[in-house]
Write a protein that holds these residues in place. Structure first.
Motif, PDB file in Angstrom:
ATOM      1  N   ASN A 173       0.775  -1.234  -0.225  1.00 55.67           N
ATOM      2  CA  ASN A 173       0.013  -0.010  -0.105  1.00 55.67           C
ATOM      3  C   ASN A 173       0.856   1.170   0.060  1.00 55.67           C
ATOM      4  O   ASN A 173       0.143   2.663  -0.128  1.00 55.67           O
ATOM      5  N   ARG A 174       1.956   1.054   0.104  1.00 59.33           N
ATOM      6  CA  ARG A 174       3.009   2.307   0.274  1.00 59.33           C
ATOM      7  C   ARG A 174       2.912   3.254  -0.881  1.00 59.33           C
ATOM      8  O   ARG A 174       2.952   4.727  -0.616  1.00 59.33           O
ATOM      9  N   ASN A 175       2.502   3.020  -2.029  1.00 58.06           N
ATOM     10  CA  ASN A 175       2.414   3.792  -3.051  1.00 58.06           C
ATOM     11  C   ASN A 175       1.221   4.393  -3.253  1.00 58.06           C
ATOM     12  O   ASN A 175       1.005   5.231  -3.981  1.00 58.06           O
ATOM     13  N   ASN A 176       0.160   3.897  -2.454  1.00 61.39           N
ATOM     14  CA  ASN A 176      -1.430   4.408  -2.649  1.00 61.39           C
ATOM     15  C   ASN A 176      -1.725   5.269  -1.590  1.00 61.39           C
ATOM     16  O   ASN A 176      -2.947   5.616  -1.740  1.00 61.39           O
ATOM     17  N   ILE A 177      -1.068   5.115  -0.455  1.00 61.32           N
ATOM     18  CA  ILE A 177      -1.941   5.801   0.709  1.00 61.32           C
ATOM     19  C   ILE A 177      -1.108   7.219   0.800  1.00 61.32           C
ATOM     20  O   ILE A 177      -1.848   7.954   1.893  1.00 61.32           O
ATOM     21  N   PHE A 178      -0.460   8.035   0.078  1.00 67.73           N
ATOM     22  CA  PHE A 178       0.046   9.169   0.445  1.00 67.73           C
ATOM     23  C   PHE A 178      -0.846  10.274   0.530  1.00 67.73           C
ATOM     24  O   PHE A 178      -0.932  11.192   1.426  1.00 67.73           O
ATOM     25  N   GLN A 179      -1.952  10.251  -0.456  1.00 64.71           N
ATOM     26  CA  GLN A 179      -3.125  11.366  -0.546  1.00 64.71           C
ATOM     27  C   GLN A 179      -3.802  10.961   0.796  1.00 64.71           C
ATOM     28  O   GLN A 179      -4.363  12.140   1.416  1.00 64.71           O
ATOM     29  N   ASP A 180      -4.043   9.829   1.266  1.00 62.70           N
ATOM     30  CA  ASP A 180      -4.873   9.618   2.726  1.00 62.70           C
ATOM     31  C   ASP A 180      -4.083  10.091   3.592  1.00 62.70           C
ATOM     32  O   ASP A 180      -4.840  10.735   4.398  1.00 62.70           O
ATOM     33  N   ILE A 181      -2.795   9.996   3.804  1.00 64.05           N
ATOM     34  CA  ILE A 181      -2.175  10.589   4.734  1.00 64.05           C
ATOM     35  C   ILE A 181      -2.133  12.136   4.807  1.00 64.05           C
ATOM     36  O   ILE A 181      -2.517  12.610   5.818  1.00 64.05           O
ATOM     37  N   VAL A 182      -1.905  12.796   3.360  1.00 64.21           N
ATOM     38  CA  VAL A 182      -1.890  14.491   3.518  1.00 64.21           C
ATOM     39  C   VAL A 182      -3.450  14.603   3.957  1.00 64.21           C
ATOM     40  O   VAL A 182      -3.615  15.476   4.841  1.00 64.21           O
ATOM     41  N   ALA A 183      -4.425  14.014   3.554  1.00 60.40           N
ATOM     42  CA  ALA A 183      -5.666  14.426   3.952  1.00 60.40           C
ATOM     43  C   ALA A 183      -6.267  14.326   5.498  1.00 60.40           C
ATOM     44  O   ALA A 183      -6.445  15.085   5.853  1.00 60.40           O
ATOM     45  N   ALA A 184      -5.597  13.064   5.851  1.00 59.29           N
ATOM     46  CA  ALA A 184      -5.670  12.933   7.558  1.00 59.29           C
ATOM     47  C   ALA A 184      -5.017  14.112   8.148  1.00 59.29           C
ATOM     48  O   ALA A 184      -5.393  14.502   9.131  1.00 59.29           O
ATOM     49  N   VAL A 185      -3.780  14.482   7.682  1.00 59.59           N
ATOM     50  CA  VAL A 185      -3.051  15.612   8.517  1.00 59.59           C
ATOM     51  C   VAL A 185      -3.798  16.989   8.328  1.00 59.59           C
ATOM     52  O   VAL A 185      -4.270  17.482   9.158  1.00 59.59           O
ATOM     53  N   GLU A 186      -4.349  17.106   7.329  1.00 61.89           N
ATOM     54  CA  GLU A 186      -5.199  18.291   6.743  1.00 61.89           C
ATOM     55  C   GLU A 186      -6.330  18.476   7.839  1.00 61.89           C
ATOM     56  O   GLU A 186      -6.806  19.533   8.387  1.00 61.89           O
ATOM     57  N   SER A 187      -7.083  17.221   8.056  1.00 56.85           N
ATOM     58  CA  SER A 187      -8.355  17.319   8.601  1.00 56.85           C
ATOM     59  C   SER A 187      -8.000  17.299  10.134  1.00 56.85           C
ATOM     60  O   SER A 187      -8.823  18.153  11.239  1.00 56.85           O
ATOM     61  N   CYS A 188      -6.790  17.135  10.541  1.00 53.02           N
ATOM     62  CA  CYS A 188      -6.311  17.316  12.098  1.00 53.02           C
ATOM     63  C   CYS A 188      -6.220  18.566  12.330  1.00 53.02           C
ATOM     64  O   CYS A 188      -6.127  19.113  13.442  1.00 53.02           O
ATOM     65  N   ARG A 189      -5.812  19.437  11.257  1.00 50.98           N
ATOM     66  CA  ARG A 189      -5.424  20.894  11.473  1.00 50.98           C
ATOM     67  C   ARG A 189      -6.600  21.614  11.629  1.00 50.98           C
ATOM     68  O   ARG A 189      -6.793  22.907  11.694  1.00 50.98           O
ATOM     69  N   LYS A 190      -7.845  21.023  11.340  1.00 46.07           N
ATOM     70  CA  LYS A 190      -9.078  21.919  11.278  1.00 46.07           C
ATOM     71  C   LYS A 190      -9.699  21.870  12.779  1.00 46.07           C
ATOM     72  O   LYS A 190      -9.393  21.386  13.565  1.00 46.07           O
TER      73      LYS A 190
END
Length: 190
Positions: A173-190
């Protein structure tokens, strides 16, 4: 509601590479981000240790292969590596203290790669990580090792926190989860 994002997975699976990619993406989007990652040091094709590299560009030794003759009692060792706790603390502690004292309206992101056996020789680091996790103004993007042998207190604490979103990184999964991680970090910042 997640406040922090952590990656876990076996050694060499690509956790640090993912952290670096996510960091670049967040930086280029203008996000305030600080922290450190751990990088292999190689000589003549062999791994001879690890360096701590801060996002502000400072670098120092975390560990080096130790000679068997140098086994003093006070030495912190993980396998063949001798951990340079002083060097690690000099680089990482000021950055962690600084990130905890920000008063921005926007949450800062603090990269902690990794909360592992070598880093946990530093009691001050353990305290600083706990403070950063409980503080309200910082989102931690970090890595922890998969459970192996004797559980590491802080690692298990992080793994079991309700406010941590955990990604299990695998070769598949390491090549496919990049966007999910970015999105998760962004949602933590809200």
């Amino acid at each position: 509601m997640s406040k922090h994002v952590f990656l876990t997975g076996p050694p060499g699976v690509g956790k640090t590479t993912l952290i670096q990619k996510v960091t670049q993406a967040l930086k280029s989007a203008g996000t305030s981000i600080d922290g450190f990652y751990t990088e292999e040091v190689r000589e003549g094709g062999r791994r001879t240790g690890f360096d701590v590299v801060t996002l502000s560009g400072k670098r120092g030794p975390l560990s080096r292969v130790g000679s068997d003759s140098s086994t003093s009692r006070r030495e912190c060792r993980v396998g063949q590596y001798v951990v340079d706790v002083v060097s690690f603390e000099q680089l990482v502690l000021p950055m962690l203290r600084n990130v905890n004292h920000g008063s921005d309206a926007e949450k800062k992101i603090c990269v902690i790669d990794e909360v592992g056996k070598m880093e946990l020789f530093s009691q001050a680091f353990i305290q600083a990580v706990r403070q950063t996790l409980t503080g309200s103004g910082t989102v931690v993007l970090g890595t922890i090792p998969i459970p192996k042998g004797k559980p590491l207190d802080l690692v298990e604490e992080i793994r079991n926190r309700k406010d941590v979103k955990m990604f299990n990184v695998s070769k598949e999964n390491r090549n496919n989860i990049f966007q999910d991680i970015v999105a998760a970090v962004e949602s933590c910042r809200k």
